[in-house]
Design a protein around this motif. Sequence first.
Motif: not given
Length: 185
Positions: A97, A99, A108, A110, A139
């Motif tokens: 991640t 941030e 955020s 990914l 993901s």
Amino acid sequence: MNKEFKTKIPIEYVNNSISKKDSLKPRTYYLGLLKDYLINSAKTNSEIDSIVTNEDGSLQFNNRGGFFLSIYNFNYADIITGDINNDNKSDVIISITNEGGGGGGNVSVLENYSIIDNEVSYIEEIQNLPNNEFGYLNSILKIENNNIVVKITFYKEDDLRCCPNWEEKTVFCKLKDYKLVVVNK
């Protein structure tokens, strides 16, 4: 423009070589390669003025005003191994991640990186999703049969922006020119 950044990264994370790889745990080695990549990438980014290593080991990239643009916490990075390119060698994907998303603020992102033959590369977003999958998240689940298995969570076509009824789909992707390309839908 060549910048030099001073960070408090333990030496075993920096400038890893093949000979050092054997003495490090795989996770430490792979994250060290990613840290090197991120630091070297920052040297060519005119927005980044400094890098700070925080007490938790995360890297914080700041602008000239001292405001953070990105923070990468390596303690929460996911590492997946398997053969991506059909060369019978183990390759690596790291999901981490960012941030701040590179611009600071309350966001955020990914990010996914591949490590193939000790070379780190940023993996771009999935290229060929159907048009109705606006607002998707992805993901990476695993590497299987030279495919990257990705779970996609997306808005349904008639969802309001405020209130999505998330739908999930698993797709198989290949890594082509550092982009995830769906090979089945």
